[in-house]
Design a protein around this motif. Structure first.
Motif, short mmCIF file in Angstrom:
data_model
loop_
_atom_site.label_atom_id
_atom_site.label_comp_id
_atom_site.label_asym_id
_atom_site.label_seq_id
_atom_site.Cartn_x
_atom_site.Cartn_y
_atom_site.Cartn_z
N LYS A 1 0.83 -1.19 0.00
CA LYS A 1 0.00 0.00 0.00
C LYS A 1 0.88 1.25 0.00
O LYS A 1 2.05 1.20 0.36
N MET B 1 1.49 5.95 4.98
CA MET B 1 0.73 7.01 5.65
C MET B 1 1.68 8.14 6.02
O MET B 1 2.84 7.90 6.32
N GLU C 1 5.37 14.01 4.71
CA GLU C 1 4.49 13.46 3.67
C GLU C 1 5.22 12.54 2.70
O GLU C 1 4.60 11.99 1.79
N LEU D 1 3.97 9.06 1.58
CA LEU D 1 2.90 8.97 0.59
C LEU D 1 3.44 8.57 -0.78
O LEU D 1 2.68 8.21 -1.66
#
Lengths: 654, 85
Positions: free
Chosen positions: A48, A51, A263, A266
């Motif tokens: 995935k 986060m 970030e 991500l």
């Protein structure tokens, strides 16, 4: 040089516990171009997108606050002078301690200012509404409060007669005239119709008391007072800018870095326990980045160099000597080179100023441009503007150089004869002995074109070899060679038919067949071979063959645009000095002095205009020769920009 | 006024009129090509301004597209220069 920096593809995998250390290290090095992870639905292992790190949203909201304050105070981080770097710890404590109070202060000031501005607008509006009434000798309370009467007020083109009993005031002292009619309410409709037929436009009656003029004075005074208060607030905002400007940009920088770091996940791929990221690092920095990462993660990390599958994916970073760096801006304006092709920045950085100098070869204009670039340095501290300025500076130096060679100073001759060909046109009878050598100059510029385009085609062959494989590469190389052959074939044929000064004279060679001499025969062979070579890659390309001639002739602009600028300068000098100043100096009269002043103005304005035209004409035409005539021969462009993860700290230090 | 029907044309007059016609030719070369360039730049310029209004980064490229038809007037200028000098 002549090719982009070599890149290596890295794959980094580590346990999630190391993510902060890895991100911090990568960010510090400012060399790792992250390849964004795109989740695939059919992956065998559930992978995935990561986060954001905790604290990301706090930092982002603090950053928004800082940006809002900067915006309100008109602070631009690019324009703030760097006096001293502030330690990051100190900046953090400022953000914790002082920021809320500062934000409160600025917000309050802004709110107050917008309130005052609204009030000011309203008062202005009231005063404007009252203005027509000042011409009528009635107090404002006389306009309303009647039971049996109606009051009609409005603009009207001219005074009119009303049939029913009424009271009427008319004034043409205000724009559009004003008429006030008071009638019995029962007559209102009839009177309104009469008025409308006469072009009546009703105006609303303000709810006021007292004489209109005194009310207007009252509102004007209020507007003045509000203006004072607003400028007071503006002063206080300016004061905030002066006091906190440097700290604010430092906070901005630190928080931007925080947000980018927080970030970063991500763009990574993550599983339950690990994260993986792919990216690019310049070849010469790979070992250092690897070492640092291993140390930062305490050995709990897996780094490997991957094979580059698609060369078009590689981010492109220029690799040029420092004097050629400003020209990268001119390249980016067109398109960044692909990773595999020849990077022509170095050639542009040399040839562009030369072309510019050839066009604007005048010591005077060159000096003005040089001073201009130095003067504008204050406004362009970094970025593209600065690079353009440096390119223009180099161009202006070339311009001065060619000005010395052409012996030109604002169109006047310098105290020596032109060292290369003369551009002194015969305007106003002030030409030097030889006059301008236009034909020679044109032929020189055509020569430049021939050589420049040949260079482009040779680079085309090199690029075809580098970028394509197998049959495709051979075809593309042959096609480029075909273009080169066609051009030189046409040239040989022209030379064998006509004797052109400054070009080889091949008319005297022995005849071979059909009235063609040796050079012409070679030319025909080259031409035909060239056409075949072009057609074997793409037959449609053959229709482009006339562009060979138009592109070569296009280089005539090097002379033509230059001569037009010389002609304008000479005409200005002739009008200002020859026609206005000199005749008056012989016998000075009052009118004569005036004419001399006008002459000086014509001289200054004319040369200012010609400088602007010269910069525009010289700059655009020389860059255009690169983009349209040179690049189309070999350059593909469309490379991905190398954008490393990290930041150069300007205001803060860790 | 000179009556060309009867008066003798001197060599000077012929030369002067040749110079004049050359100047007319040069003027026509620059003027007509200028119109050509103008017509061509009209459409490009309008589109370029539109593109720049949408996206300021287009400015450099837009300026460049706008000057591409400049070549036409430059050819005119070259012809004029060759005629005059």
């Amino acid at each position: 040089m002549l090719r982009p920096e070599l890149m290596r593809r890295l794959l980094i995998a580590a346990p999630k516990g190391q993510i902060d250390a890895v991100i911090a290290t990568l960010y510090k090095h400012n060399a790792y171009h992250i390849e964004d992870f795109v989740a695939e639905s059919e992956a065998a292992v559930p992978v995935k997108i990561g986060m954001p790190r905790p604290g990301a949203s706090d930092a982002a909201s603090a950053l928004i606050k800082i940006r809002a304050i900067e915006n309100a105070c008109g602070i631009d981080p690019d324009e703030v002078e760097i006096k001293q770097k502030i330690p990051a710890a100190k900046v953090r404590s400022i953000i914790e301690r002082d920021l809320p109070a500062l934000q409160h202060e600025v917000e309050e000031l802004l709110a107050k200012r917008s309130r005052l501005e609204a009030n000011q607008k309203e008062s202005e509006q009231r005063a404007r509404e009252l203005e027509p009434f000042a011409a009528i000798p009635l107090d404002m309370e006389m306009y309303h409060g009647y039971e049996r009467f109606s009051v009609l007020v409005g603009h009207i083109p001219k005074d009119i007669q009303i049939a029913v009993p009424h009271e009427k005031y008319f004034s043409d002292k205000v724009a559009g005239n004003i008429v006030v009619v008071i009638v019995q309410s029962s007559d209102r409709e009839a009177v309104e119709r009469t008025l409308l037929d006469a072009g009546f436009q009703a105006v609303p009656i303000p709810e006021e008391t007292g004489s209109p003029q005194s009310r207007i004075d009252h509102y004007t005074k209020e507007v003045k007072q509000l203006e004072g208060e607003i400028s007071d607030i503006n002063r206080r905002i300016q004061d905030v800018k002066d006091r906190h400007g440097e700290t604010l940009v430092a906070c901005d920088e630190l928080l931007t870095a925080d947000v980018e770091r927080a970030e970063a996940p991500l763009r990574f791929a993550t599983t339950e326990e690990t994260f993986v990221t792919e990216g690019w690092v310049p070849a010469d920095g790979v070992e250092k980045v690897k070492e640092e990462l291993v140390r930062a993660a305490g050995g709990k990390i897996y780094i490997t160099e991957m094979e580059i599958e698609n060369l078009n994916d590689v981010p492109v970073e220029y690799q040029n000597p420092s004097f050629a760096k400003p020209s990268q801006m001119l390249m980016d304006l067109y398109s960044r080179p692909k990773y595999t092709e020849v990077d022509p920045t170095l050639m542009v950085s040399i040839v562009f100023p030369l072309f510019f100098g050839l066009i604007l070869g005048d010591v005077g204009y060159g000096l003005i441009l040089l001073l201009l670039t130095f003067g504008l340095r204050k406004f362009f501290k970094a970025g593209e503007g600065r690079q353009l300025l440096i390119s223009l500076r180099n161009a202006s130096i070339a311009s001065i150089g060619f000005g010395i060679l052409f012996s030109e100073f604002f169109g006047f001759a310098l105290p020596w004869e032109p060292i290369i060909y003369s551009r002194h046109l015969n305007i106003g009878g002030h030409a030097s002995e030889h006059g301008a050598q236009v034909a020679e100059l044109l032929i020189v510029s055509i020569w430049i074109g021939i050589l420049h385009i040949s260079l482009g085609r040779v680079l085309g062959i090199v690029n075809a070899r580098k970028m394509y494989h197998g049959k495709h590469a051979t075809k593309a190389m042959l096609a480029n060679a075909g273009w080169l052959g066609t051009m030189w074939g046409i040239l040989l044929m022209i030379w064998s038919l006509y004797a052109i000064p400054l070009m080889p004279d091949l008319t005297g060679l022995p005849m071979i067949a059909m009235g063609l001499n040796l050079a012409a025969v070679i030319g025909v062979v080259l031409l035909l071979g060239g056409i075949v070579a072009i057609a074997q890659e793409n037959a449609l390309e053959v229709v482009e063959i006339p562009t060979i001639i138009s592109h070569v002739l296009s280089y005539a602009r090097l002379t033509a645009v230059g001569l037009s600028s010389v002609a304008i300068a000479l005409v200005i000098n002739y009008i200002a000095i020859g026609m206005m100043i000199e005749p008056q100096l012989e016998e000075i009269t009052v009118v004569g002095v005036l004419i001399i002043i006008v002459g000086i103005l014509v001289f200054l304005l004319g040369h200012a205009l010609n400088t602007a035209l010269g910069i525009l004409g010289g700059g655009l035409n020389s860059i255009r020769l690169h983009y349209v005539e040179f690049f189309t021969k070999f350059y593909k462009g469309g490379g991905k920009k190398y954008d490393p993860f990290g930041m150069e700290q300007k205001f803060t230090e860790e | 006024m000179v009556d060309f029907g009867t008066a003798e044309l001197t060599l000077e007059m012929i030369q002067a009129s040749q110079v004049g016609l050359k100047a007319v030719g040069a003027g026509l070369a620059v003027g007509l090509t200028g119109i050509g360039t103008g017509v061509a730049e009209m459409g490009i310029g309008a589109a370029a301004v539109g593109a720049t209004a949408e996206n300021k980064d287009m400015f450099g490229l837009a300026l460049l597209f706008t000057v591409i038809p400049e070549t036409i007037v430059i050819f005119g200028l070259v012809v004029a220069l060759l005629l005059l000098f």
